[in-house]
Enzyme design. Sequence first.
Site, PDB file in Angstrom:
ATOM      1  N   HIS A   1       0.932   5.206   1.195  1.00 40.74           N
ATOM      2  CA  HIS A   1       0.313   6.259   2.016  1.00 40.74           C
ATOM      3  C   HIS A   1       0.317   7.563   1.221  1.00 40.74           C
ATOM      4  O   HIS A   1       1.362   7.953   0.683  1.00 40.74           O
ATOM      5  CB  HIS A   1       1.115   6.515   3.292  1.00 40.74           C
TER       6      HIS A   1
ATOM      7  N   HIS B   1       0.847  -1.194   0.000  1.00 46.51           N
ATOM      8  CA  HIS B   1       0.000   0.000   0.000  1.00 46.51           C
ATOM      9  C   HIS B   1       0.881   1.241   0.000  1.00 46.51           C
ATOM     10  O   HIS B   1       2.008   1.219   0.499  1.00 46.51           O
ATOM     11  CB  HIS B   1      -0.937   0.013   1.217  1.00 46.51           C
TER      12      HIS B   1
END
Length: 137
Positions: A101, A99
Amino acid sequence: MKDCVFCKIASGELPSTKVYEDDDVIAILDINPATRGHTLVMPKVHYDNFLSTPREILTKVMIVAQRLGQIAMKQLHARGVNILTNCYPVAGQSVLHFHVHVIPRYDTTDGLQISMKDMSEEKLNLPTIAKEITKGM
Ligand code: AMP
Ligand code: ZN
């Protein structure tokens, strides 16, 4: 992947606050935001981290991250954005599903602080390090 929180979010098995979704990518609000509008962009299919994600998926995730950064500036009136991805626990990765941010920044004293220790005192040999890296390119 079984027991992966983000796989469960991507499949809809766990709830999330979604801000974007397409066939390959999903973006959600971070449940413990560092700043207002902190989002996480991830592939729907499980890859452990940035380093093990195929290029075509990586590209799709980064394009969404760029868009969310632009939106943070325009819609949330951020004055800057940090785009950040952690690889492996030693680097701070706590959810082992790739992922990115996207962290809107409003002030240098808001919820995120990134500091780098100056290691020059330890006499790091830059040409030797460069040789080690370029050997692998
Ligand atoms: P990292 O430490 O880089 O792996 O980041 C993981 C991020 O996922 C942290 O910022 C957590 O706050 C966030 N997080 C963990 N579980 C959830 C969840 N169920 N929904 C939204 N964000 C989450
Ligand atoms: Zn996963």
